[in-house]
Motif scaffolding. Structure first.
Motif, PDB file in Angstrom:
ATOM      1  N   UNK A  64      -8.327  -3.942  12.499  1.00 28.27           N
ATOM      2  CA  UNK A  64      -7.903  -3.580  13.842  1.00 28.27           C
ATOM      3  C   UNK A  64      -7.240  -2.202  13.843  1.00 28.27           C
ATOM      4  N   UNK A  65      -7.456  -1.460  14.913  1.00 25.00           N
ATOM      5  CA  UNK A  65      -6.932  -0.082  14.986  1.00 25.00           C
ATOM      6  C   UNK A  65      -5.602  -0.004  15.726  1.00 25.00           C
ATOM      7  N   UNK A  66      -5.220  -1.077  16.421  1.00 23.04           N
ATOM      8  CA  UNK A  66      -3.909  -1.136  17.061  1.00 23.04           C
ATOM      9  C   UNK A  66      -3.142  -2.317  16.487  1.00 23.04           C
ATOM     10  N   UNK A  67      -1.848  -2.356  16.716  1.00 20.83           N
ATOM     11  CA  UNK A  67      -1.059  -3.459  16.168  1.00 20.83           C
ATOM     12  C   UNK A  67      -0.152  -4.063  17.235  1.00 20.83           C
ATOM     13  N   UNK A  68       0.278  -5.284  16.965  1.00 20.99           N
ATOM     14  CA  UNK A  68       1.205  -5.998  17.841  1.00 20.99           C
ATOM     15  C   UNK A  68       2.611  -5.891  17.252  1.00 20.99           C
ATOM     16  N   UNK A  69       3.610  -6.114  18.086  1.00 23.47           N
ATOM     17  CA  UNK A  69       5.001  -5.998  17.660  1.00 23.47           C
ATOM     18  C   UNK A  69       5.780  -7.252  18.057  1.00 23.47           C
ATOM     19  N   UNK A  70       6.610  -7.727  17.146  1.00 26.21           N
ATOM     20  CA  UNK A  70       7.497  -8.861  17.421  1.00 26.21           C
ATOM     21  C   UNK A  70       8.905  -8.473  16.992  1.00 26.21           C
ATOM     22  N   UNK A  71       9.876  -8.739  17.854  1.00 21.59           N
ATOM     23  CA  UNK A  71      11.281  -8.500  17.520  1.00 21.59           C
ATOM     24  C   UNK A  71      11.918  -9.812  17.079  1.00 21.59           C
ATOM     25  N   UNK A  72      12.655  -9.762  15.987  1.00 24.88           N
ATOM     26  CA  UNK A  72      13.287 -10.962  15.437  1.00 24.88           C
ATOM     27  C   UNK A  72      14.775 -10.690  15.271  1.00 24.88           C
ATOM     28  N   UNK A  73      15.594 -11.474  15.917  1.00 21.02           N
ATOM     29  CA  UNK A  73      17.046 -11.341  15.778  1.00 21.02           C
ATOM     30  C   UNK A  73      17.557 -12.317  14.728  1.00 21.02           C
ATOM     31  N   UNK A  74      18.496 -11.864  13.926  1.00 24.46           N
ATOM     32  CA  UNK A  74      19.131 -12.773  12.979  1.00 24.46           C
ATOM     33  C   UNK A  74      19.940 -13.824  13.742  1.00 24.46           C
ATOM     34  N   UNK A 115       0.853  -1.177   0.000  1.00 24.46           N
ATOM     35  CA  UNK A 115       0.000   0.000   0.000  1.00 24.46           C
ATOM     36  C   UNK A 115       0.899   1.240   0.000  1.00 24.46           C
ATOM     37  N   UNK A 116       0.346   2.337  -0.424  1.00 26.10           N
ATOM     38  CA  UNK A 116       1.118   3.577  -0.419  1.00 26.10           C
ATOM     39  C   UNK A 116       0.957   4.278   0.931  1.00 26.10           C
ATOM     40  N   UNK A 117       1.188   3.512   2.002  1.00 27.78           N
ATOM     41  CA  UNK A 117       1.080   4.042   3.355  1.00 27.78           C
ATOM     42  C   UNK A 117       2.204   3.451   4.204  1.00 27.78           C
ATOM     43  N   UNK A 118       2.603   4.184   5.233  1.00 31.04           N
ATOM     44  CA  UNK A 118       3.651   3.704   6.122  1.00 31.04           C
ATOM     45  C   UNK A 118       3.215   3.677   7.585  1.00 31.04           C
ATOM     46  N   UNK A 119       1.961   3.965   7.839  1.00 29.91           N
ATOM     47  CA  UNK A 119       1.438   3.959   9.206  1.00 29.91           C
ATOM     48  C   UNK A 119       0.349   2.900   9.298  1.00 29.91           C
ATOM     49  N   UNK A 120       0.611   1.849  10.056  1.00 33.29           N
ATOM     50  CA  UNK A 120      -0.319   0.729  10.143  1.00 33.29           C
ATOM     51  C   UNK A 120      -1.679   1.166  10.703  1.00 33.29           C
ATOM     52  N   UNK A 121      -1.679   2.134  11.601  1.00 36.07           N
ATOM     53  CA  UNK A 121      -2.936   2.557  12.229  1.00 36.07           C
ATOM     54  C   UNK A 121      -3.833   3.316  11.261  1.00 36.07           C
ATOM     55  N   UNK A 122      -3.278   3.772  10.144  1.00 37.64           N
ATOM     56  CA  UNK A 122      -4.066   4.504   9.157  1.00 37.64           C
ATOM     57  C   UNK A 122      -4.611   3.604   8.053  1.00 37.64           C
ATOM     58  N   UNK A 123      -4.363   2.311   8.181  1.00 45.09           N
ATOM     59  CA  UNK A 123      -4.852   1.356   7.183  1.00 45.09           C
ATOM     60  C   UNK A 123      -6.122   0.690   7.701  1.00 45.09           C
ATOM     61  N   UNK A 124      -7.189   0.758   6.893  1.00 44.96           N
ATOM     62  CA  UNK A 124      -8.473   0.162   7.257  1.00 44.96           C
ATOM     63  C   UNK A 124      -8.933  -0.780   6.154  1.00 44.96           C
TER      64      UNK A 124
END
Length: 460
Positions: free
Chosen positions: A300-310, A208-217
């Motif tokens: 969803x209006x909020x998002x979850x976060x996961x950190x992944x280490x190489x 999508x031409x967006x970079x803010x997950x909270x602005x995607x519906x």
């Protein structure tokens, strides 16, 4: 006349009974391990060990296995599932099945010298099942270099839509089954920052031409075509099917956060995978050694976060949207050589390449340096192929050098007996490998292909 007819019928019945009485009895149904030796190195936490029968049993059949550890103690350095009692495992072959298995698990944070072993010996099997020749398996807590064996790969239920992928480590006589739908994204551990879709479920993605997950519906997904059809444009929605890591749908993750767009992902229904809701994601770099995944359902209006280490020991680290966490999928990159699975590849509509889901594909671990070659028996037979043939064998790093070439699903269904494969593993060992069966037409079972391999040259 009636007497003659009755006499003829009696003679016919007698003849049939005589035929039945003279039919040869079925051969013995024996239970045994798939190999006599298996290695588990420091990077491997657990292994599934299978016992195979000659054929399916009519009723649930108990089998007991005796454990004899050397240098390790049950409950301290290792355990099994099911649990052992007095160093004896009680297993059951289910009715209608020709196998049973148990899991061997190493304890975490232990030091092993590499000389430790466990001898598993089949102690008993309930009649009419007999114990076969390969009645003992020695598991070594170090790598081995197998001389070769036969394996049956456990694709799980589903037949041509078997639910598992299976990773095979030839040198250690090991096979690891992983549910295809058990993961969603793979994060590359190499020098580049790449994110891989789950091709084994036919997952697709679009930016999508967006970079803010909270602005995607949900409005942003209106009109999006993320379902693969018989259309050449569908190949743009999946990662490069040849395995080129530089051609993922999601481009290299930029060190500049503002350059990393939101993507909509259809988790795929390939191989009869149950449909799941679409997901919106955004991936950022986490310094120089990992990733940050942001994800949520489309509405969803909020998002979850996961950190992944190489992790340099692996090609990829994997995340499941279902659990919102890292999950184990492929073994360490030096611990597998080929993967049997179903996945999106390509076929032709007569003019263009189009995406197509193929069952029973075999990939080589090209990212770890595994290469392979297809050998036609018109050139040299499997039995005759030897070390002297290696110099004239053209090895390829193409992920699909085996692909679906080894079997036929139309016409004369079954394993193609006019070819075999030579595989050079990452350590430099050369193995020749051929498939024995994969479908009822060639004496096998769809979803549980059998193969055999033999060491041609050990790495120097």
């Amino acid at each position: 006349m009636k007497k003659a007819i009755v006499f003829a019928l009696l003679m016919a019945v007698g003849t049939l009974n005589a035929c039945k009485e003279s039919d040869p009895p079925l051969p013995d149904n024996v239970v045994q391990f798939e190999s006599a030796e298996q290695g588990i190195d420091a990077a491997t936490q657990e292994a599934t060990i299978s016992l195979k029968l000659s054929r399916a049993v009519d009723a649930a059949t108990p089998v007991t296995v005796q454990l004899t550890p050397t240098g390790v103690t049950y409950g301290t350095e290792f355990t099994t599932t099911p649990a052992a009692t007095g160093n004896v495992l009680s297993l059951t072959v289910p009715a209608g099945s020709n196998e049973t298995s148990f899991t061997l698990t190493k304890a975490s944070n232990i030091f092993l010298s590499g000389t430790e072993t466990i001898a598993f010996s089949i102690a008993s099997a309930t009649s009419p099942v007999l114990i076969g020749d390969t009645k003992q398996l020695t598991v070594k807590f170090t790598s081995i270099v197998s001389a070769g064996t036969a394996l049956t790969l456990d694709g799980g239920p589903g037949g041509s839509s078997a639910i598992n992928s299976v990773f095979v480590d030839l040198s250690n006589n090991a096979a690891t089954s992983v549910k295809r739908s058990g993961w969603d994204l793979g994060f590359y551990s190499g020098d580049d920052f790449r994110v891989m879709l789950n091709n084994t479920t036919g997952a697709t993605a679009i930016a999508l031409n967006k970079t803010d997950l909270t602005q995607v519906t949900a409005t942003d997904t209106t009109g999006l075509a993320l379902t693969l059809g018989f259309d050449p444009s569908g190949l743009k929605l999946v990662d490069d099917v040849s395995g080129d890591i530089t051609k993922t749908v999601i481009p290299a993750i930029s060190a500049t956060d503002a350059d990393n767009k939101v993507y909509i992902i259809n988790r795929g229904t390939g191989g009869s995978t149950p449909a799941k809701g679409w997901i919106k994601i955004r991936v950022l770099r986490n310094g120089t050694t990992g990733y940050t995944l942001q994800y949520a359902g489309v509405q969803e209006t909020t998002f979850k976060t996961v950190s992944i280490s190489k992790d340099a020991a692996y090609n990829f680290k994997y995340v499941s949207f279902d659990s919102g966490a890292l999950v184990d999928v492929e073994p360490a990159k030096t611990r597998w050589d080929i993967e049997w699975t179903g996945a999106i590849y390509k076929t032709s509509d007569g003019t263009n390449d189009i995406p197509y889901y193929f069952a029973d594909q075999v990939y080589i671990n090209s990212l770890a340096g595994v290469t392979a070659a297809e050998i036609l028996t018109s050139t040299v037979s499997y039995e005759a192929y030897a070390e002297s043939n290696i110099a004239t064998t053209a090895f390829s790093s193409d992920k699909h050098v085996i692909g679906a070439n080894w079997r036929a699903t139309t016409g004369t269904v079954g394993v193609k007996t006019d070819r075999f494969y030579v595989i050079k593993d990452a350590a430099g060992n050369f193995y020749k490998l051929r498939f024995i069966s994969f479908a009822s037409q060639d004496g096998g079972e769809r979803g549980k292909p059998t193969l055999e391999f033999k060491l041609v040259k050990q790495a120097s």
